[in-house]
Design an enzyme around this catalytic site. Sequence first.
Site, PDB file in Angstrom:
ATOM      1  N   HIS A   1       0.845  -1.203   0.000  1.00 51.00           N
ATOM      2  CA  HIS A   1       0.000   0.000   0.000  1.00 51.00           C
ATOM      3  C   HIS A   1       0.881   1.254   0.000  1.00 51.00           C
ATOM      4  O   HIS A   1       0.670   2.178  -0.795  1.00 51.00           O
ATOM      5  CB  HIS A   1      -0.909  -0.042   1.232  1.00 51.00           C
ATOM      6  CG  HIS A   1      -1.709   1.205   1.466  1.00 51.00           C
ATOM      7  ND1 HIS A   1      -3.088   1.217   1.430  1.00 51.00           N
ATOM      8  CD2 HIS A   1      -1.343   2.481   1.777  1.00 51.00           C
ATOM      9  CE1 HIS A   1      -3.527   2.426   1.686  1.00 51.00           C
ATOM     10  NE2 HIS A   1      -2.489   3.218   1.904  1.00 51.00           N
ATOM     11  N   GLU A   2       1.861   1.275   0.895  1.00 47.95           N
ATOM     12  CA  GLU A   2       2.743   2.441   0.992  1.00 47.95           C
ATOM     13  C   GLU A   2       3.635   2.584  -0.242  1.00 47.95           C
ATOM     14  O   GLU A   2       3.896   3.700  -0.705  1.00 47.95           O
ATOM     15  CB  GLU A   2       3.596   2.354   2.258  1.00 47.95           C
ATOM     16  CG  GLU A   2       2.812   2.350   3.557  1.00 47.95           C
ATOM     17  CD  GLU A   2       1.923   3.575   3.729  1.00 47.95           C
ATOM     18  OE1 GLU A   2       2.336   4.674   3.281  1.00 47.95           O
ATOM     19  OE2 GLU A   2       0.833   3.434   4.293  1.00 47.95           O
TER      20      GLU A   2
ATOM     21  N   HIS B   1       2.049   4.530  -2.941  1.00 40.79           N
ATOM     22  CA  HIS B   1       2.241   5.972  -2.770  1.00 40.79           C
ATOM     23  C   HIS B   1       3.613   6.404  -3.294  1.00 40.79           C
ATOM     24  O   HIS B   1       3.741   7.440  -3.955  1.00 40.79           O
ATOM     25  CB  HIS B   1       2.140   6.347  -1.290  1.00 40.79           C
ATOM     26  CG  HIS B   1       0.772   6.200  -0.695  1.00 40.79           C
ATOM     27  ND1 HIS B   1      -0.367   6.695  -1.293  1.00 40.79           N
ATOM     28  CD2 HIS B   1       0.374   5.631   0.467  1.00 40.79           C
ATOM     29  CE1 HIS B   1      -1.423   6.431  -0.519  1.00 40.79           C
ATOM     30  NE2 HIS B   1      -0.995   5.776   0.545  1.00 40.79           N
TER      31      HIS B   1
END
Length: 249
Positions: free
Chosen positions: A63-64, A67
């Site tokens: 998920h990170e 980003h």
Amino acid sequence: MIAGRSFDLVRWGSTRVTAHPSLLLAAVVLVVLFAPRFDQGPLDPYVAGLVFVVALYLSILLHELAHVAAARAWGLAVPRVVLHLLGGHTEIVGTRGPAQAAVTALVGPLASAGIAAAVFAVVATVEDATTAQILWSLAWVNLLLAVFNLLPGLPLDGGHVVAALGWALTGRRSSGTSATAWIGRGTALGVLALVVGFRFGEPGALPEVVLGALVAAFLWTGAGRADALATAQRADEQHERTPDDRSTP
């Protein structure tokens, strides 16, 4: 982000992936919380719970990293990703405008939703009961993380998207930041009220109550930092609007 010293795990190009010591506390709470779900097979439930927690934090890392990839695509520097008690945080230097801010925030929940869909597809082919239960839990938690992160309050990803929208509509970055900071405070109170209202005092509910209280505290603190950021942004905007009255001799 939670204050304190983190230790390095790995590096992806110029980005350091680090872990905050609070990650250990999260692991203990989550293992205790999920272990009773994994008592159908020969594997010890707490070992199965630990496997689930490791898989969960790997999915949070993905998920990170979504980003990170989005920010890099806009030419921004990303010095560090921190995994901590309540998930993760990606440090991005600078911004390219509201579109970049919204896209960079949105890709995280989309990554979690994609992970959930992929795991749901895999679990249908698994015959071992314990493995299937771990995968089901992993898929559902990632789906919940995707939905929860889309809530419109800072510091959640949805808050960053709404703040970017406010920035685009008003031309002032502080407007969106301030509004979504207050929504973040409301979200924190809502989480705490739900956990206390539905689970407090019930047998075996202590880990859930503790986890819910930690989530609420994280949201409240993050919203407070966002409100302070909005104040700084307003000062910068006022400075930009003030004409320079200095004259050249």
